[in-house]
Scaffold this motif. Structure first.
Motif, PDB file in Angstrom:
ATOM      1  N   PRO A   1      19.165  12.259  34.128  1.00 52.22           N
ATOM      2  CA  PRO A   1      18.192  13.214  34.685  1.00 52.22           C
ATOM      3  C   PRO A   1      18.274  14.609  34.054  1.00 52.22           C
ATOM      4  CG  PRO A   1      19.515  12.228  36.433  1.00 52.22           C
ATOM      5  CD  PRO A   1      20.083  11.773  35.143  1.00 52.22           C
ATOM      6  N   PHE A   2      19.417  14.952  33.454  1.00 55.73           N
ATOM      7  CA  PHE A   2      19.615  16.291  32.919  1.00 55.73           C
ATOM      8  C   PHE A   2      19.507  16.353  31.402  1.00 55.73           C
ATOM      9  CE2 PHE A   2      22.303  16.068  36.800  1.00 55.73           C
ATOM     10  CZ  PHE A   2      21.503  16.868  37.582  1.00 55.73           C
ATOM     11  N   LYS A   3      19.051  15.307  30.797  1.00 60.20           N
ATOM     12  CA  LYS A   3      18.964  15.241  29.343  1.00 60.20           C
ATOM     13  C   LYS A   3      18.125  16.383  28.762  1.00 60.20           C
ATOM     14  CE  LYS A   3      18.198  11.450  26.168  1.00 60.20           C
ATOM     15  NZ  LYS A   3      17.702  10.094  26.081  1.00 60.20           N
ATOM     16  N   PHE A   4      17.019  16.693  29.398  1.00 64.55           N
ATOM     17  CA  PHE A   4      16.125  17.736  28.885  1.00 64.55           C
ATOM     18  C   PHE A   4      16.762  19.119  28.965  1.00 64.55           C
ATOM     19  CE2 PHE A   4      15.273  18.034  33.367  1.00 64.55           C
ATOM     20  CZ  PHE A   4      14.969  19.355  33.577  1.00 64.55           C
ATOM     21  N   VAL A   5      17.683  19.327  29.900  1.00 62.83           N
ATOM     22  CA  VAL A   5      18.333  20.629  30.023  1.00 62.83           C
ATOM     23  C   VAL A   5      19.299  20.850  28.867  1.00 62.83           C
ATOM     24  CG1 VAL A   5      19.882  22.019  31.451  1.00 62.83           C
ATOM     25  CG2 VAL A   5      18.121  20.645  32.530  1.00 62.83           C
ATOM     26  N   PHE A   6      20.033  19.804  28.482  1.00 66.75           N
ATOM     27  CA  PHE A   6      21.058  19.946  27.458  1.00 66.75           C
ATOM     28  C   PHE A   6      20.524  19.848  26.035  1.00 66.75           C
ATOM     29  CE2 PHE A   6      23.486  18.455  31.143  1.00 66.75           C
ATOM     30  CZ  PHE A   6      24.414  19.470  31.204  1.00 66.75           C
ATOM     31  N   ARG A   7      19.309  19.397  25.861  1.00 66.46           N
ATOM     32  CA  ARG A   7      18.757  19.227  24.517  1.00 66.46           C
ATOM     33  C   ARG A   7      18.574  20.579  23.825  1.00 66.46           C
ATOM     34  NH1 ARG A   7      14.474  14.852  23.975  1.00 66.46           N
ATOM     35  NH2 ARG A   7      16.358  13.850  24.651  1.00 66.46           N
ATOM     36  N   GLY A   8      19.250  20.751  22.681  1.00 71.92           N
ATOM     37  CA  GLY A   8      19.097  21.941  21.869  1.00 71.92           C
ATOM     38  C   GLY A   8      19.937  23.130  22.288  1.00 71.92           C
ATOM     39  N   ILE A   9      20.806  22.972  23.276  1.00 72.89           N
ATOM     40  CA  ILE A   9      21.603  24.094  23.754  1.00 72.89           C
ATOM     41  C   ILE A   9      22.610  24.545  22.702  1.00 72.89           C
ATOM     42  CG2 ILE A   9      23.380  24.730  25.459  1.00 72.89           C
ATOM     43  CD1 ILE A   9      20.531  24.817  26.492  1.00 72.89           C
ATOM     44  N   GLY A  10      23.122  23.645  21.895  1.00 75.59           N
ATOM     45  CA  GLY A  10      24.103  23.999  20.877  1.00 75.59           C
ATOM     46  C   GLY A  10      23.493  24.661  19.653  1.00 75.59           C
ATOM     47  N   GLN A  11      22.199  24.708  19.561  1.00 79.04           N
ATOM     48  CA  GLN A  11      21.518  25.319  18.421  1.00 79.04           C
ATOM     49  C   GLN A  11      21.317  26.812  18.660  1.00 79.04           C
ATOM     50  OE1 GLN A  11      20.864  23.366  15.791  1.00 79.04           O
ATOM     51  NE2 GLN A  11      21.763  21.683  16.960  1.00 79.04           N
ATOM     52  N   ALA A  12      20.915  27.502  17.630  1.00 84.95           N
ATOM     53  CA  ALA A  12      20.618  28.932  17.760  1.00 84.95           C
ATOM     54  C   ALA A  12      19.380  29.124  18.641  1.00 84.95           C
ATOM     55  CB  ALA A  12      20.370  29.525  16.382  1.00 84.95           C
ATOM     56  N   ASP A  13      19.302  30.273  19.261  1.00 90.16           N
ATOM     57  CA  ASP A  13      18.171  30.588  20.127  1.00 90.16           C
ATOM     58  C   ASP A  13      16.892  30.631  19.293  1.00 90.16           C
ATOM     59  OD1 ASP A  13      16.390  31.518  21.987  1.00 90.16           O
ATOM     60  OD2 ASP A  13      17.526  33.322  22.487  1.00 90.16           O
ATOM     61  N   PRO A  14      15.914  29.777  19.602  1.00 94.01           N
ATOM     62  CA  PRO A  14      14.679  29.775  18.819  1.00 94.01           C
ATOM     63  C   PRO A  14      13.830  31.028  19.017  1.00 94.01           C
ATOM     64  CG  PRO A  14      14.514  28.228  20.640  1.00 94.01           C
ATOM     65  CD  PRO A  14      15.919  28.750  20.634  1.00 94.01           C
TER      66      PRO A  14
END
Length: 80
Positions: free
Chosen positions: A56-69
């Motif tokens: 259920p939380f997959k969308f929250v964690f997607r891309g968190i480790g990347q730089a702020d877009p």
């Protein structure tokens, strides 16, 4: 509902620091209610519950480790 990068980062911290320990306690409680299975069955149950927790939380964690877009690129600073 689309969350901003900062909001997703904050929610991911809340989920990891509060939600994960609560989920672990609930999973251990549920597994302890049934008669002690073999170690392999117990391991499979915990691994399955781990995957079930993250779905259920997959969308929250997607891309968190990347730089702020939304951050300025190439060292461009505003307000200098």
């Amino acid at each position: 509902m689309a969350l901003s990068y900062k909001a997703r980062k904050r929610w991911s911290l809340v989920i990891l620091l509060v939600g994960l320990p609560l989920y672990i306690m609930a999973a251990v409680t549920v597994v302890s209610l049934i008669e002690r299975p073999t170690i392999w069955v117990e391991l499979l149950v915990y691994v399955g519950l781990g995957f079930l927790w993250i779905m259920p939380f997959k969308f929250v964690f997607r891309g968190i480790g990347q730089a702020d877009p939304d951050a300025p690129q190439n060292g461009d600073r505003t307000g200098d």
